[in-house]
Design a protein around this motif. Structure first.
Motif, mmCIF file in Angstrom:
data_model
loop_
_atom_site.group_PDB
_atom_site.id
_atom_site.type_symbol
_atom_site.label_atom_id
_atom_site.label_comp_id
_atom_site.label_asym_id
_atom_site.label_seq_id
_atom_site.Cartn_x
_atom_site.Cartn_y
_atom_site.Cartn_z
ATOM 1 N N ALA A 68 -4.943 -0.190 7.663
ATOM 2 C CA ALA A 68 -4.109 0.665 6.809
ATOM 3 C C ALA A 68 -4.570 2.119 6.891
ATOM 4 O O ALA A 68 -3.746 3.041 6.974
ATOM 5 C CB ALA A 68 -4.151 0.177 5.364
ATOM 6 N N VAL A 69 -5.883 2.333 6.888
ATOM 7 C CA VAL A 69 -6.418 3.694 6.995
ATOM 8 C C VAL A 69 -6.067 4.292 8.352
ATOM 9 O O VAL A 69 -5.690 5.465 8.446
ATOM 10 C CB VAL A 69 -7.945 3.719 6.740
ATOM 11 N N ALA A 70 -6.140 3.499 9.405
ATOM 12 C CA ALA A 70 -5.783 3.982 10.740
ATOM 13 C C ALA A 70 -4.323 4.433 10.789
ATOM 14 O O ALA A 70 -4.011 5.470 11.395
ATOM 15 C CB ALA A 70 -6.044 2.903 11.784
ATOM 16 N N ARG A 71 -3.437 3.694 10.154
ATOM 17 C CA ARG A 71 -2.018 4.101 10.103
ATOM 18 C C ARG A 71 -1.867 5.416 9.333
ATOM 19 O O ARG A 71 -1.098 6.290 9.739
ATOM 20 C CB ARG A 71 -1.170 3.002 9.471
ATOM 21 N N MET A 72 -2.601 5.562 8.233
ATOM 22 C CA MET A 72 -2.544 6.811 7.455
ATOM 23 C C MET A 72 -3.074 7.984 8.272
ATOM 24 O O MET A 72 -2.513 9.076 8.226
ATOM 25 C CB MET A 72 -3.347 6.669 6.163
ATOM 26 N N ILE A 73 -4.174 7.756 8.988
ATOM 27 C CA ILE A 73 -4.748 8.804 9.845
ATOM 28 C C ILE A 73 -3.730 9.226 10.895
ATOM 29 O O ILE A 73 -3.513 10.416 11.130
ATOM 30 C CB ILE A 73 -6.056 8.322 10.501
ATOM 31 N N TRP A 74 -3.115 8.256 11.526
ATOM 32 C CA TRP A 74 -2.120 8.549 12.558
ATOM 33 C C TRP A 74 -0.990 9.407 11.988
ATOM 34 O O TRP A 74 -0.595 10.409 12.585
ATOM 35 C CB TRP A 74 -1.582 7.237 13.124
#
Length: 133
Positions: A68-74
């Motif tokens: 989920a954090v990776a999607r937000m970072i992206w």
């Protein structure tokens, strides 16, 4: 790092803003009028200045979930021009900016400090709803 100290000497408010700054030994604390603040670490390596600020710690990243954090970072990285968000070697979500040491001037440094503090503080608030120094 002497150059950063020289560029920020006698600076108490970042130009064109109401953001206050205090700087000591590679650490700049940017204070917002709301009382929130963001700490920015400035390091020099391989001919570049690296400005880094923590958004949330590794425990919060784990609670939210790495995917989920990776999607937000992206999504954030797609919408920011200067600040790059990433998971650092300690598992924390950080914002960062890099610039060649030789060409950094005061106006650029202040612009980077403003952008990094605002973007990291905004992302932190979205994730936590509060300031977590």
């Amino acid at each position: 790092m002497d150059r950063i100290s020289q560029l920020l000497r006698d600076t108490r408010v970042l130009s064109g803003t109401s953001l206050k700054i205090s700087y000591t030994n590679g650490q700049a604390t940017i204070s917002f009028p709301s009382g929130r603040s963001q700490v920015i670490y400035i390091r020099e390596a391989n001919g570049r200045y690296q400005l880094t600020s923590r958004v949330v710690g590794s425990a919060r990243v784990g609670n939210i979930g790495l995917a989920a954090v990776a999607r937000m970072i992206w999504a954030r990285n797609r919408s920011t021009d200067v600040v790059e968000f990433a998971i650092d070697e300690l598992g924390r979500l950080v914002g960062r900016i890099e610039h060649v040491t030789e060409s950094l001037d005061r106006a650029e440094l202040e612009a980077y400090l403003i952008a990094l503090a605002q973007e990291c503080d905004r992302f932190e608030y979205v994730l936590t709803g509060r300031d977590q120094m």
